[in-house]
Structures are given as structure tokens and as C-alpha cells.
Design a protein around this motif. Structure first.
Motif, short mmCIF file in Angstrom:
data_model
loop_
_atom_site.label_atom_id
_atom_site.label_comp_id
_atom_site.label_asym_id
_atom_site.label_seq_id
_atom_site.Cartn_x
_atom_site.Cartn_y
_atom_site.Cartn_z
N LYS A 36 0.58 -1.14 -0.25
CA LYS A 36 -0.12 0.06 0.14
C LYS A 36 1.22 1.46 0.33
O LYS A 36 0.69 1.85 -0.58
CB LYS A 36 -1.19 0.17 1.27
N LEU A 37 2.43 1.36 0.42
CA LEU A 37 2.81 2.05 0.69
C LEU A 37 3.45 2.63 -1.26
O LEU A 37 3.35 3.59 -1.07
CB LEU A 37 4.09 1.99 1.48
N TRP A 38 3.81 1.60 -1.71
CA TRP A 38 4.67 1.60 -2.47
C TRP A 38 3.24 1.95 -2.97
O TRP A 38 3.25 3.13 -4.68
CB TRP A 38 4.69 0.12 -3.10
N GLN A 39 2.19 1.42 -3.59
CA GLN A 39 1.37 2.14 -4.12
C GLN A 39 0.58 4.28 -4.70
O GLN A 39 0.50 4.36 -4.94
CB GLN A 39 -0.42 1.41 -4.12
N ASN A 40 1.01 3.79 -2.94
CA ASN A 40 0.76 5.65 -2.53
C ASN A 40 2.22 6.47 -2.23
O ASN A 40 1.85 7.47 -1.67
CB ASN A 40 0.30 5.56 -1.21
N ILE A 41 2.99 5.97 -3.24
CA ILE A 41 4.69 6.10 -2.52
C ILE A 41 5.05 8.44 -2.70
O ILE A 41 5.46 8.92 -2.83
CB ILE A 41 5.65 6.11 -4.28
N ASP A 42 3.57 8.83 -3.77
CA ASP A 42 3.44 10.12 -3.67
C ASP A 42 3.18 10.74 -2.78
O ASP A 42 3.66 12.27 -3.01
CB ASP A 42 2.72 10.36 -5.31
N ASN A 43 2.87 10.67 -1.88
CA ASN A 43 2.61 10.80 -0.81
C ASN A 43 3.79 11.03 -0.04
O ASN A 43 3.04 11.11 1.53
CB ASN A 43 1.21 10.55 -0.49
N PHE A 44 4.37 10.14 0.06
CA PHE A 44 5.67 9.82 0.86
C PHE A 44 6.41 11.28 0.75
O PHE A 44 7.03 11.33 -0.59
CB PHE A 44 6.27 8.69 0.61
N GLU A 45 6.67 12.14 1.47
CA GLU A 45 7.54 12.65 1.94
C GLU A 45 9.82 12.28 1.93
O GLU A 45 9.66 11.97 3.66
CB GLU A 45 7.51 13.63 2.69
N GLN A 46 10.45 11.60 1.53
CA GLN A 46 11.50 10.85 1.67
C GLN A 46 12.77 11.80 3.01
O GLN A 46 13.30 11.21 3.47
CB GLN A 46 12.15 10.58 0.67
N ASP A 47 12.57 13.29 2.59
CA ASP A 47 13.78 14.10 3.34
C ASP A 47 13.06 14.34 4.71
O ASP A 47 13.80 13.94 5.75
CB ASP A 47 13.58 15.88 2.99
#
Length: 58
Positions: A36-47
Motif C-alpha cells: 500500500k505504501l508503494w502504491q501511494n509513494i507520491d504521498n511519502f516525503e523522503q526527506d
């Protein structure tokens, strides 16, 4: 990277919530979480290393 950062916490949470379930069910829940995280990777802020919103959980 997400697995390295969140893997232990996700495993602990899944084991606590699913304590009455078989280990394979717990492992599937862990896998589903990261899928689910992978499907929504655009919502993940790497920094910042967090999920932007609760839209991740749907």
C-alpha cells in the motif's frame, strides 16, 4: 528504504493487532502494508520520512 525505516515498527504493530492469527497472516499484513505504501509513494516525503496524509490508509 521504507522497510529499513519502518519494518520493525510495522511488524510489531501487526503482531500486536493480529496476535490471535497465524504467523503467515501476520506476514501477509506486513506485506500488504508495504504494498500500500508503494502504491501511494507520491504521498511519502523522503526527506521527512513520513506519510503526508491519512489517504495512505484507505
Amino acid at each position: 528504504m521504507a522497510l529499513d525505516i519502518y519494518g520493525g515498527a510495522v511488524k510489531t504493530i501487526c503482531k500486536n493487532i493480529l496476535s490471535d492469527y497465524k504467523n503467515e497472516d501476520i506476514e501477509e499484513a506486513i506485506s500488504d502494508t508495504f504494498f500500500k505504501l508503494w502504491q501511494n509513494i507520491d504521498n511519502f516525503e523522503q526527506d521527512k520520512r513520513y506519510i503526508k496524509s491519512s489517504r495512505f490508509i484507505s
